[in-house]
Write a protein that holds these residues in place. Structure first.
Motif, PDB file in Angstrom:
ATOM      1  N   ILE A 183       0.642  -0.852  -0.255  1.00  0.00           N
ATOM      2  CA  ILE A 183       0.207  -0.083   0.222  1.00  0.00           C
ATOM      3  C   ILE A 183       0.245   1.534   0.002  1.00  0.00           C
ATOM      4  N   GLU A 184       2.259   0.925   0.743  1.00  0.00           N
ATOM      5  CA  GLU A 184       2.620   2.375   1.528  1.00  0.00           C
ATOM      6  C   GLU A 184       3.093   2.239  -0.542  1.00  0.00           C
ATOM      7  N   GLU A 185       3.858   1.617  -0.698  1.00  0.00           N
ATOM      8  CA  GLU A 185       4.958   2.213  -1.800  1.00  0.00           C
ATOM      9  C   GLU A 185       4.379   2.027  -2.917  1.00  0.00           C
ATOM     10  N   LEU A 186       3.476   1.564  -3.173  1.00  0.00           N
ATOM     11  CA  LEU A 186       2.802   1.061  -4.969  1.00  0.00           C
ATOM     12  C   LEU A 186       0.998   1.405  -4.847  1.00  0.00           C
ATOM     13  N   ILE A 187       0.335   0.913  -3.687  1.00  0.00           N
ATOM     14  CA  ILE A 187      -0.934   1.411  -3.878  1.00  0.00           C
ATOM     15  C   ILE A 187      -1.571   2.760  -3.642  1.00  0.00           C
ATOM     16  N   PHE A 188      -1.227   3.090  -2.519  1.00  0.00           N
ATOM     17  CA  PHE A 188      -1.429   4.919  -2.551  1.00  0.00           C
ATOM     18  C   PHE A 188      -1.111   5.944  -3.840  1.00  0.00           C
ATOM     19  N   PRO A 189       1.282   5.876  -3.498  1.00  0.00           N
ATOM     20  CA  PRO A 189       1.073   6.151  -4.798  1.00  0.00           C
ATOM     21  C   PRO A 189       0.461   6.602  -6.327  1.00  0.00           C
ATOM     22  N   THR A 190       0.691   5.353  -6.677  1.00  0.00           N
ATOM     23  CA  THR A 190      -0.735   5.309  -8.062  1.00  0.00           C
ATOM     24  C   THR A 190      -1.523   5.876  -7.585  1.00  0.00           C
ATOM     25  N   LEU A 191      -2.535   5.077  -6.604  1.00  0.00           N
ATOM     26  CA  LEU A 191      -3.919   6.124  -6.584  1.00  0.00           C
ATOM     27  C   LEU A 191      -3.855   7.688  -6.336  1.00  0.00           C
ATOM     28  N   ILE A 192      -2.922   7.881  -5.876  1.00  0.00           N
ATOM     29  CA  ILE A 192      -2.666   9.484  -5.867  1.00  0.00           C
ATOM     30  C   ILE A 192      -2.318  10.037  -6.845  1.00  0.00           C
ATOM     31  N   ALA A 193      -1.355   9.801  -8.075  1.00  0.00           N
ATOM     32  CA  ALA A 193      -0.890  10.166  -8.667  1.00  0.00           C
ATOM     33  C   ALA A 193      -2.289  10.117  -9.661  1.00  0.00           C
ATOM     34  N   LYS A 194      -2.691   9.192  -9.690  1.00  0.00           N
ATOM     35  CA  LYS A 194      -3.742   9.475 -10.570  1.00  0.00           C
ATOM     36  C   LYS A 194      -4.732  10.190 -10.790  1.00  0.00           C
ATOM     37  N   LYS A 195      -5.238  10.602  -9.052  1.00  0.00           N
ATOM     38  CA  LYS A 195      -6.803  11.281  -8.427  1.00  0.00           C
ATOM     39  C   LYS A 195      -7.744   9.994  -8.232  1.00  0.00           C
ATOM     40  N   LYS A 196      -7.804   9.033  -8.371  1.00  0.00           N
ATOM     41  CA  LYS A 196      -8.328   8.024  -8.458  1.00  0.00           C
ATOM     42  C   LYS A 196      -9.688   8.325  -6.756  1.00  0.00           C
ATOM     43  N   VAL A 197      -9.794   9.102  -6.664  1.00  0.00           N
ATOM     44  CA  VAL A 197     -10.280   9.151  -5.230  1.00  0.00           C
ATOM     45  C   VAL A 197     -11.743   7.864  -4.332  1.00  0.00           C
ATOM     46  N   SER A 198     -12.146   7.588  -5.193  1.00  0.00           N
ATOM     47  CA  SER A 198     -12.804   7.205  -5.230  1.00  0.00           C
ATOM     48  C   SER A 198     -12.195   5.248  -4.335  1.00  0.00           C
ATOM     49  N   TYR A 199     -11.160   5.074  -5.457  1.00  0.00           N
ATOM     50  CA  TYR A 199     -10.736   3.780  -5.198  1.00  0.00           C
ATOM     51  C   TYR A 199     -10.037   4.047  -3.774  1.00  0.00           C
TER      52      TYR A 199
END
Length: 1019
Positions: A364-380
């Motif tokens: 989550i720290e290294e991949l999921i959060f950075p990916t979703l934050i960078a792409k602004k996928k708020v609901s996910y």
């Protein structure tokens, strides 16, 4: 299928050939198996024809594996009709081959007269154009030319086989089998050499992969399915794809071949057919490469593979739960183009994360959060955050992942994220006294600090009402948070116009006020006590009301430890405090003395004497769960012992008489204390009961007096304690087990004080006919030697106890709690020649003949851990032999087998691997198993590495035996590399080649560079 090695008259080489052909495939192994049965049977009339046909099937099967099609075509062009005379003179080739074979005096040389070679040449010269493909195939398979003897033998034998494979003529006699059987024997020699080439795992894999790579695209999937049937090949293939730079090329072909079918995934069990970590590791690698240079075709293929696995359900309707494959899938999902990530992927991720435990937070720290934050996928993002904030157990990793990402989350969706945190907080039943400490990692603190971060980033207008509500709350933690936010947002300071909030803000400024759980602002820290006078401290302790005794006790003990002189200068003041606090006083003084501080011992001893000489002291209740009187007595004895044990830091000798009076006053009043009737944990009583601690202090007192008096004679202790101890030897007067336990524990010390007293009273100290007293004393003796002397054994004591039969009795009657100490005593006696294997009545002989795996394991480790290695070299081999000789008479069970395996560690003490040691090592390796090999591998391998230069053949064979048990040691790598490298440099380099290949075949490539280096030197 029946193993050839069990067929009557089957050879070891035939067994090995069959085993290696089985690794290629069941069909080719079956051809060979049937051929062996036919060649050794008298039931078949057409042996020559049958063997000829089977030999040709094996021949074509091998060429199918080894042949490189493009290379074969190139060779075949050179064998064109126009170049036959100059480049491939078949007659000359046959003549030359026959001459060489005659010289070699091999099996073919003996059968050549059976053939009409001239006719054979004539027959095949006409058919050479048709045969050149066959010849080229063999040359390509061996990657050689016609200078190769192996190539010539293979070609010649196959040509000779052709004669026997076909019908001789329906009207003719059956061909006699003798010539064919001899030819078959020569074929087996050639076959063994060919299989050794195939058995070169790395070479075969590289050639085969390249062969498939150059095939027509439409044929690649089928060829992959055929070639990758073996697990070892699959693992290697997927493992190395990540290093070839062509990982994306294979994706579509592997997908078409069915290697990513969801039904191949499985629950986490050992199974050849599950989607392995190598397969998923490859897919993850493709996803990473595709991130760098995106391809729609690759992205679509990856998405299809992921969707198939995510959507797959068992017949029960449940999805397959495999933490390893789920982890890889998540890694792949969040490397897909963002538009390819779907709601189903998020649901799958949230459902899978709980199985991953702390790894979940890492991904989550290294991949999921950075990916979703960078792409602004708020609901996910919020769905994943819900999972993160829900975990109440792994607060350390939870805190870390939020700390790294909360700032970015706050910028993207502060209010939505805050609502999740508020929901989690509301579900907690928080005490009104719960506080917020920004430096702790409790679950509620993590939630509140996250909530604070979200509201710091939020628009003050959106949070004003909520902050106002918190500021008026009755719970400290909400008040703290509200005050922190008012301080952070200037726009919220208008809330201070409300009197109640203003008052709260002044009293509860963020994180400054941290009340204890009672909500009291009473004194709870050391600083306040330290600023008090002794009178104030006494008054505070005596007048304290509340539930925080533990905190106050700690504070008082710490104060005494830091300022002991301050306390002893006015120690009489502390006679009025409770016994509970007096215990803390003594404990603090003991700690201070141990730290090298000084104080007034005379005043202290008077203080103690005044208390224990009081009649009321001995009338205090002693049946409470926490016995303050007994704790006081124990701490008196411990404090005296601390003041006596170090001559450089001991209290004044003139105070010794006072100390002695205190010890005897305690002893007299504890006469009726029989101690525990349970001797199962007598050593605990020895260190923690009032009598046990008292007797220990009396021994320390005697030692101090002996050192001061410097008596040369044997009676070094004080008469008073000697007389007291002598009386107590009578169990009618001293019935507590703890006394004889003390004598046993301090036997070495008492020997120094008065060895003649020990000799005289040895049967009373260890009453051999009174088992419970004997067990208490002897088990304490065993432990005392370890703790007090570090196993510095005295021969006189050992011989005395041995002569009285105590060691043999202990071997037969003591439980296993002191087994290690007992074994160590006996092994030390063996090292010092106080025990001999030549004496069948010795304790060391008893250990060897008893064949107790648990005890002998302790013998094993005694020697392995013994610091003076040279001292024990001459002792190990005879003992090793005695144990193995005894094992020969017993049926091996699991424990004995593991012991035999572990005995291989003793190789570290052996200089020469002679034939006897070699056989012993083979026995040990025979007992190696996946279950137990981790206990001995490292040390054993180091020993092999130390001896490989002098004994490369034996070390090589032993190491291959280990690998044949499907045990593949990985550590220490440098020693394993040394073994392989040294054997490569010896005449037995084939062993090293086999070692490297077996490691590679089983998924371990750390010897690959060594293998390549050897191959380059060969070429």
């Amino acid at each position: 299928m029946e193993n050839i090695s069990v067929i009557k008259n089957g050879t070891a080489k035939q067994s090995e050939i069959h085993k290696r052909l089985s690794n290629i495939g069941p069909e080719i192994a079956a051809f060979y198996y049937d051929a062996i049965l036919i060649s050794k049977s008298n039931q078949f009339k057409t042996v020559s024809n049958l063997l000829g046909h089977l030999a040709r099937e094996i021949d074509s099967g091998l060429r199918d594996i080894l042949e490189e099609e493009s290379q074969k075509d190139e060779i075949q062009k050179k064998l064109s009709s126009e170049e036959i005379q100059g480049n491939f003179d078949f007659k000359k080739f046959v003549d030359d081959s026959c001459k060489e074979l005659k010289k070699s005096k091999g099996p073919i040389a003996s059968i050549l007269p059976s053939f009409d070679l001239e006719k054979l040449v004539d027959d095949y010269c006409d058919k050479l154009k048709k045969s050149k493909g066959h010849i080229a195939s063999i040359l390509s398979s061996l990657d050689t030319d016609l200078d190769s003897k192996l190539a010539k033998d293979w070609i010649l034998i196959v040509i000779l086989f052709h004669k026997y494979a076909h019908r001789h003529g329906a009207w003719k006699d059956v061909r006699p089998p003798d010539a064919m059987k001899k030819l078959w024997g020569e074929w087996e020699e050639v076959l063994y050499e060919i299989i050794e080439i195939i058995d070169d795992f790395y070479c075969t894999m590289e050639k085969s992969i390249e062969k498939i790579r150059k095939s027509k695209k439409s044929k690649i999937p089928e060829k992959l399915k055929s070639f990758l049937k073996r697990q070892s090949r699959r693992r290697y293939f997927f493992r190395t794809l990540k290093q070839t730079g062509e990982s994306t090329f294979w994706l579509k072909h592997l997908h078409e071949a069915g290697y990513f079918k969801p039904n191949l995934n499985s629950e986490p069990v050992e199974n050849d057919h599950i989607l392995s970590s190598d397969v998923f590791g490859y897919l993850e690698h493709v996803a990473i490469e595709n991130q760098k240079s995106s391809s729609k075709e690759i992205s679509d293929c990856l998405t299809e593979i992921v969707n198939d696995i995510v959507d797959y359900r068992k017949k029960t309707g449940e999805r397959i739960k495999n933490p390893l494959t789920d982890w890889f899938l998540i890694e792949i999902i969040f490397r897909l183009p963002i538009n390819s990530i779907s709601e189903d992927h998020i649901k799958f991720t949230v459902a899978s994360l709980p199985q991953l435990r702390h790894v979940a937070f890492s991904v989550i720290e290294e991949l999921i959060f950075p990916t979703l934050i960078a792409k602004k996928k708020v609901s996910y993002l919020l769905q994943i955050l819900e999972f993160v904030l829900d975990d109440q157990k792994d607060t350390n990793h939870q805190s870390q992942v939020l700390k790294e990402n909360r700032a970015e989350i706050a910028k993207l969706c502060p209010l939505e994220a805050a609502e999740i945190a508020i929901k989690k907080i509301n579900a907690l039943e928080l005490s009104i006294y719960c506080i917020l400490n920004p430096f702790e990692s409790s679950y509620h603190a993590i939630l509140f600090l996250f909530l604070e971060a979200m509201y710091q980033e939020a628009d003050p207008k959106d949070i004003k009402d909520k902050v106002s509500q918190w500021a008026k709350s009755e719970k400290f933690v909400y008040i703290q948070l509200a005050c922190a936010l008012i301080k952070f947002h200037k726009e919220l300071q208008c809330l201070l116009n409300e009197p109640k909030i203003q008052e709260r803000y002044e009293d509860y400024e963020p994180y400054n006020f941290q009340p204890d759980y009672t909500g009291s602002r009473e004194i709870t820290n050391d600083n306040t006590l330290q600023n008090m006078s002794n009178s104030e401290i006494v008054d505070y302790i005596n007048n304290f009301k509340g539930d925080r005794y533990f905190n106050i006790e700690n504070a008082f003990r710490n104060l005494v430890g830091q300022k002991p002189s301050k306390i002893t200068d006015e120690i009489k003041l502390f006679q009025s405090i409770s016994r509970r606090f007096q215990v803390q006083l003594l404990s603090g003084l003991k700690h201070a003395w141990k730290e090298g501080k000084t104080f007034d011992w005379e005043a202290l001893l008077d203080f103690i004497s005044g208390i224990i000489n009081s009649d009321t002291f001995w009338k205090e209740e002693d049946d409470q769960p926490i016995n303050d009187r007994n704790d006081f007595l124990k701490d008196v004895s411990r404090l005296l012992e601390e003041g006596l044990k170090d001559d450089k830091h001991a209290f004044d000798p003139k105070l010794l008489p006072i100390a002695e009076k205190i010890l005897f006053q305690i002893a007299r009043n504890l006469e009726s204390d029989r101690g525990s009737s349970d001797i199962s944990d007598i050593q605990t009583d020895l260190f923690n009961s009032p009598k046990g601690v008292l007797f220990s202090a009396m021994v320390s007192y005697s030692l101090r007096c002996a050192r001061l008096n410097k008596k040369a004679q044997s009676e070094r202790w004080t008469d008073s304690i000697r007389i007291d101890f002598t009386k107590r030897l009578d169990t009618e007067k001293e019935s507590a087990f703890i006394f004889v336990s003390t004598l046993g524990f301090y036997l070495n010390t008492l020997w120094y004080l008065d060895k003649e007293w020990i000799r005289k009273n040895i049967s009373n100290i260890f009453p051999i006919n009174n088992f419970l007293y004997w067990k208490a004393s002897f088990s304490s003796y065993l432990i005392g030697y370890r703790l007090l002397t570090g196993y510095r054994f005295q021969k006189d004591i050992y011989e005395l106890l041995k002569s009285k039969g105590h060691y043999r009795k202990a071997l037969k009657e003591l439980d296993d709690k002191t087994d290690k100490e007992l074994v160590d005593h006996i092994c030390n006696g063996y090292l010092e020649d106080w025990e001999s294997l030549d004496d069948p009545n010795s304790s060391i002989s008893f250990l060897a003949q008893e064949l107790n795996p648990t005890r002998l394991s302790k013998v094993l480790w005694f020697f392995l851990d013994y610091p003076e290695k040279e001292k024990i070299k001459s002792k190990v081999k005879p003992l090793w032999k005695a144990i193995l000789d005894r094992m020969d008479k017993e049926k091996m069970d699991t424990e004995l087998s593991e012991l035999r395996a572990n005995l291989s560690n003793w190789l570290v003490f052996i200089d020469e691997i002679d034939d006897q040691i070699y056989e012993w090592l083979k026995l040990s390796v025979k007992s190696f198993s996946r279950k137990n090999h981790y206990h001995f591998t490292d040390r054993f391998i180091k020993a092999l590495a130390d001896k490989v230069e002098r004994f490369p053949e034996k070390v090589g064979k032993i190491y291959l035996e280990i690998l044949n048990k499907e045990i593949f040691p990985r550590d220490p790598e440098e020693e394993i590399e040394k073994i392989a490298r040294t054997i490569f440099s010896s005449p037995y380099h084939k062993f090293a080649l086999k070692i490297c290949n077996m490691y590679g075949e089983n998924g371990h490539d750390f010897l690959r560079n060594l293998y390549e280096s050897h191959k380059q030197k060969q070429n």
